[in-house]
Design a protein around this motif. Sequence first.
Motif, short mmCIF file in Angstrom:
data_model
loop_
_atom_site.label_atom_id
_atom_site.label_comp_id
_atom_site.label_asym_id
_atom_site.label_seq_id
_atom_site.Cartn_x
_atom_site.Cartn_y
_atom_site.Cartn_z
N ALA A 157 -2.17 0.45 -1.21
CA ALA A 157 -2.54 -0.29 0.01
C ALA A 157 -1.83 -1.64 0.05
O ALA A 157 -1.34 -2.06 1.11
CB ALA A 157 -4.05 -0.46 0.07
N ASP A 158 -1.76 -2.32 -1.07
CA ASP A 158 -1.09 -3.62 -1.12
C ASP A 158 0.40 -3.51 -0.81
O ASP A 158 0.97 -4.35 -0.10
CB ASP A 158 -1.27 -4.27 -2.50
N HIS B 9 1.09 -4.94 8.95
CA HIS B 9 1.03 -6.28 9.53
C HIS B 9 2.21 -6.53 10.48
O HIS B 9 2.06 -7.20 11.50
CB HIS B 9 1.01 -7.33 8.42
N GLN B 10 3.38 -5.98 10.16
CA GLN B 10 4.55 -6.16 11.02
C GLN B 10 4.34 -5.54 12.40
O GLN B 10 4.93 -5.99 13.39
CB GLN B 10 5.79 -5.55 10.36
N LYS B 11 3.50 -4.52 12.47
CA LYS B 11 3.22 -3.86 13.76
C LYS B 11 1.88 -4.30 14.35
O LYS B 11 1.40 -3.70 15.32
CB LYS B 11 3.23 -2.34 13.56
N ASN B 12 1.29 -5.36 13.76
CA ASN B 12 -0.02 -5.86 14.19
C ASN B 12 -1.10 -4.78 14.14
O ASN B 12 -1.95 -4.66 15.03
CB ASN B 12 0.07 -6.44 15.61
N LEU B 13 -1.05 -3.98 13.08
CA LEU B 13 -2.04 -2.93 12.86
C LEU B 13 -3.01 -3.35 11.77
O LEU B 13 -2.65 -4.10 10.86
CB LEU B 13 -1.35 -1.62 12.45
N ALA C 116 1.18 4.35 9.01
CA ALA C 116 1.81 3.14 9.56
C ALA C 116 2.95 3.52 10.52
O ALA C 116 3.14 2.90 11.57
CB ALA C 116 2.34 2.27 8.43
N LYS C 117 3.70 4.55 10.14
CA LYS C 117 4.87 4.95 10.91
C LYS C 117 4.51 5.50 12.29
O LYS C 117 5.17 5.20 13.30
CB LYS C 117 5.64 6.02 10.11
N GLN D 208 -0.97 1.39 17.89
CA GLN D 208 -2.11 0.52 18.19
C GLN D 208 -3.29 0.91 17.31
O GLN D 208 -3.46 2.07 16.96
CB GLN D 208 -2.53 0.65 19.66
N GLY D 209 -4.11 -0.09 16.95
CA GLY D 209 -5.27 0.17 16.10
C GLY D 209 -4.93 -0.03 14.64
O GLY D 209 -4.65 -1.15 14.21
N GLY D 210 -4.94 1.05 13.87
CA GLY D 210 -4.65 0.90 12.45
C GLY D 210 -5.05 2.13 11.67
O GLY D 210 -5.14 3.25 12.21
#
Length: 388
Positions: free
Chosen positions: A78-79, A86-90, A123-124, A128-130
Amino acid sequence: MMSHEIRSPMNGIISVAEILDRGKLGKEQKQLVGVINQSAETLLTIIDDILDLSKIEAGKLAINRFDFDLPAVITGVADLLAPSFHQKNLSLNLNLSPDLPRFVHGDANRIRQILFNLLGNAAKFTEQGGATLTATSTELDGNEATIDLVITDTGIGINREVLDRLFQPFEQADSSVARQYGGTGLGLSICRRLAQLMAGEISVSSKEGHGSTFTLTISLPLAKTPDDIRKSNIDHDTSVDLRQPEGAQLHILVVEDNHINQIVIGKILRELGCSYDTADDGILALDKFGKNRYDLVLTDLRMPNMDGFALARAIRDGEDGENHMPIVAVSADAMEEARDESARSGIDAFLTKPIKIEDVRRCLESHVGRQRELKWRSREDSNPQPAD
């Protein structure tokens, strides 16, 4: 052989690009080097996937079981991937159940690989969301636990018609997904096969446009004691000063038949303030080893005339028991058999090409520093202080 032949030129590309990036470059040059780095890392990921799939299909991929810290592995994945979210504001949420065992017995590297792929896909394919990674467990008989690692995202989801073939090699949801997001379609196939090799399974539920949920279920024996946790020599955290007494440099013997890799390793060593000699094979290395003083030997494994395994055995045969020369393999052979034979040959550590500057730094600090400590203790033992 394919692993060796493909990774050797990749070592030249990635390592030289890293060295260039650390130099005094203009803004445009730095941007271009960044493109090289990103493209090379992407290509290396594809190469690793193809090699993994080849090993699995040939029945050559080994599962290595040892005691490890399960929450630390999950948190570490996760780290590592948090910046991608974070780069995609997720958002990225991690939920570890209180009943999750800490120390278990299994292949931590393969579990990490599966989680990295599944969470990386989240992530890919999420705009939107996460995503949320949840880890729970059910104890079976006091000695084994069934672990459920669930990754849920709010991404593009998967069409029901595609789900049945999703884990087939080279499959992706559709051609538009391949064009927009890239990738080879190997990741999920490799993940499922790795899970099955560990007597586990991966399942998926998804609805197009509403996200996906992937679940890795695996049963793992509980570790007996935390003391059994095996740590890699290369990951050993140390703050040993690389400088020799009176300001002398570390002197390294580099044994490598590929002249491009000689240049690459040489530049890395100079970046770290070390001097070095080179030899094209084990026979030439033994000749130089007998005539000069070295602090460590960095050797390739696959070389003509005398390979790295034979070189290590010859060096060990010539030691008297008091002095131990640190020997580190720097190899493009990513097969587990190469690591096992390295250990049997007397090699202390294994670096896989392409190598990074920090990998070499940690290796030098760990093994040269440890050897100095042993010598210092030996001198103390041979010259005991008089009792008060």
